[in-house]
Design a protein around this motif. Sequence first.
Motif, PDB file in Angstrom:
ATOM      1  N   ASP A  19       0.859  -1.188   0.000  1.00  0.00           N
ATOM      2  CA  ASP A  19       0.000   0.000   0.000  1.00  0.00           C
ATOM      3  C   ASP A  19       0.891   1.232   0.000  1.00  0.00           C
ATOM      4  OD1 ASP A  19      -2.167   1.687   0.108  1.00  0.00           O
ATOM      5  OD2 ASP A  19      -2.403   1.541   2.274  1.00  0.00           O
ATOM      6  N   GLU A  20       1.517   1.463  -1.140  1.00  0.00           N
ATOM      7  CA  GLU A  20       2.448   2.586  -1.206  1.00  0.00           C
ATOM      8  C   GLU A  20       2.599   3.056  -2.642  1.00  0.00           C
ATOM      9  OE1 GLU A  20       6.747   1.030  -0.740  1.00  0.00           O
ATOM     10  OE2 GLU A  20       5.504  -0.444   0.296  1.00  0.00           O
ATOM     11  N   ILE A  67       3.894  14.201   2.368  1.00  0.00           N
ATOM     12  CA  ILE A  67       4.560  12.892   2.448  1.00  0.00           C
ATOM     13  C   ILE A  67       3.977  12.082   3.595  1.00  0.00           C
ATOM     14  CG2 ILE A  67       6.747  11.763   3.083  1.00  0.00           C
ATOM     15  CD1 ILE A  67       7.079  12.745   0.378  1.00  0.00           C
ATOM     16  N   ARG A  68       3.823  10.811   3.337  1.00  0.00           N
ATOM     17  CA  ARG A  68       3.451   9.881   4.399  1.00  0.00           C
ATOM     18  C   ARG A  68       4.408   8.700   4.302  1.00  0.00           C
ATOM     19  NH1 ARG A  68       0.111  10.645   8.765  1.00  0.00           N
ATOM     20  NH2 ARG A  68      -0.553   8.667   9.597  1.00  0.00           N
ATOM     21  N   ILE A  69       5.033   8.353   5.395  1.00  0.00           N
ATOM     22  CA  ILE A  69       5.889   7.173   5.408  1.00  0.00           C
ATOM     23  C   ILE A  69       5.003   5.972   5.712  1.00  0.00           C
ATOM     24  CG2 ILE A  69       7.876   6.050   6.493  1.00  0.00           C
ATOM     25  CD1 ILE A  69       8.618   8.577   4.933  1.00  0.00           C
ATOM     26  N   THR A  70       5.051   4.967   4.842  1.00  0.00           N
ATOM     27  CA  THR A  70       4.242   3.777   5.066  1.00  0.00           C
ATOM     28  C   THR A  70       5.020   2.767   5.911  1.00  0.00           C
ATOM     29  OG1 THR A  70       5.025   2.648   3.082  1.00  0.00           O
ATOM     30  CG2 THR A  70       3.122   4.094   2.837  1.00  0.00           C
ATOM     31  N   GLY A 112       7.985   2.723   3.367  1.00  0.00           N
ATOM     32  CA  GLY A 112       7.806   3.115   1.979  1.00  0.00           C
ATOM     33  C   GLY A 112       7.305   4.543   1.951  1.00  0.00           C
ATOM     34  N   ILE A 113       6.953   5.012   0.769  1.00  0.00           N
ATOM     35  CA  ILE A 113       6.514   6.404   0.623  1.00  0.00           C
ATOM     36  C   ILE A 113       5.087   6.443   0.094  1.00  0.00           C
ATOM     37  CG2 ILE A 113       6.831   8.499  -0.782  1.00  0.00           C
ATOM     38  CD1 ILE A 113       8.973   8.463   1.181  1.00  0.00           C
ATOM     39  N   ARG A 114       4.323   7.375   0.631  1.00  0.00           N
ATOM     40  CA  ARG A 114       3.000   7.653   0.097  1.00  0.00           C
ATOM     41  C   ARG A 114       2.899   9.168  -0.067  1.00  0.00           C
ATOM     42  NH1 ARG A 114      -0.758   4.213  -2.102  1.00  0.00           N
ATOM     43  NH2 ARG A 114      -2.799   5.137  -2.035  1.00  0.00           N
TER      44      ARG A 114
END
Lengths: 261, 261
Positions: free
Chosen positions: A195-196, B255-258, A254-256
Amino acid sequence: MGTASAPTSARTRPRGWRLTTLACPGGAPAAAPIHCAAVSTSAVPIVGATGALGFGLALRFGRAGVPVVIGSRDHDRAQEAAAKAAALVPSGSFDGARNAEAVKGAEIVILSVPFRNQSENLTNLKGALEPGQLLVDATVPLAAALSGKATRTLGVWQGSAAQQAQEMVPEGVTVLSAFHTVSAALLSDLDHRLDEDVLICGDRRADKDRLAELIGRIDGLRPVDCGPLEMARIVEQLTPLIISINVRHKVRAGIRITGLE
Amino acid sequence: MGTASAPTSARTRPRGWRLTTLACPGGAPAAAPIHCAAVSTSAVPIVGATGALGFGLALRFGRAGVPVVIGSRDHDRAQEAAAKAAALVPSGSFDGARNAEAVKGAEIVILSVPFRNQSENLTNLKGALEPGQLLVDATVPLAAALSGKATRTLGVWQGSAAQQAQEMVPEGVTVLSAFHTVSAALLSDLDHRLDEDVLICGDRRADKDRLAELIGRIDGLRPVDCGPLEMARIVEQLTPLIISINVRHKVRAGIRITGLE
């Protein structure tokens, strides 16, 4: 062709494939109940797919119904990795070949090698890559390539590994940049629900659209256009950032990108 | 002290404040029903809070019950901005002061100025910053500082704007790096529900914990420890990346770090 699970050395790859035409007419066949029929998809070679990231991508593409050619410097290693992938994803279509053989006739080639091997690989592919092909570079110039830290990078004269790749490929081959922020371990953990985002850099919108459509076939990966290839200078830096976060928080980050929907 | 909504020139800032002790004993008072009582919180000066990012942070901190001192080179502009903030967030406590006055006695100082003004501001603050203070640098060395593109950065000799700041502050002042990826426009749009991360770099865990607790008071912002201050080399690059994404997708990205939860 269906969903051959064993690697075969005689590959048949339909030419002229366009991702944009890859809807699932009439629904997917019984053997591939979730995804589109592999028959309508050109195989995607992954140069360096015996490595962790490339192998993880191979598994996920295979499960998404995209035939994969696992490229390696060594033919036997490539075949072994293809067999291993087929065992893990029985519905997938995997083949193994030497890198220069693997890339022939493909529309999209993924390059997933350590930075220290990028130049060597691109030199070896000079006679194999063909005008019109897209080369998706996933290389990250980690300082670890020269015994430095994995949370630091080396300066690349051209600005980024992707731009170095663009300088090295034959004329007519276009380089895109992607896959830097996706954990190899999570890709290979097929029970993990991804989910990223996958951040894509490239100079032409149409090329990025083709790559985005390919990436979008993997459940849980959302492609995000980050701008021209020069932005790979930044996106490649996200790997050491994520490594630093992983170390600190004991996770696989990961990144979103927020705000896109 | 409660929730003064008008800027006052005579500020009373409790010393010895520790974020770690800032639970809400006995619940919040009626005038600040959502957040902890401002009375238990040391004021946070924001140098350059007449600018877009600084002002947005001021509004959000104000709404979170954190007293804010809006710093500017000009006393009147600071007071005007404080009045404007108070009008937008009547429950907040805002004051305005010249930068050098604003930072006095604070535990955490936020520096939110354009890169072209960073050195000048730090030079001017040399006599005002005090040992033990944390300076949170939000500066991004955009090439726009020298008429270049906002999707490119300048090379900074020390590696990053934050590291340049660390070199310039008086001995005993510790620089942290944060707030590069949060949209000024979304901060100022108080109807917008934030839902993104603030990436923090700094050399000492305890300092980052203090900053994280402060950031965590703003609804929808999650602080993420990204490692030592040198990682600001990477995090500062995320601003041009987000600008590039914003331009392409006509959004206000973040930005959101997953994988962190």
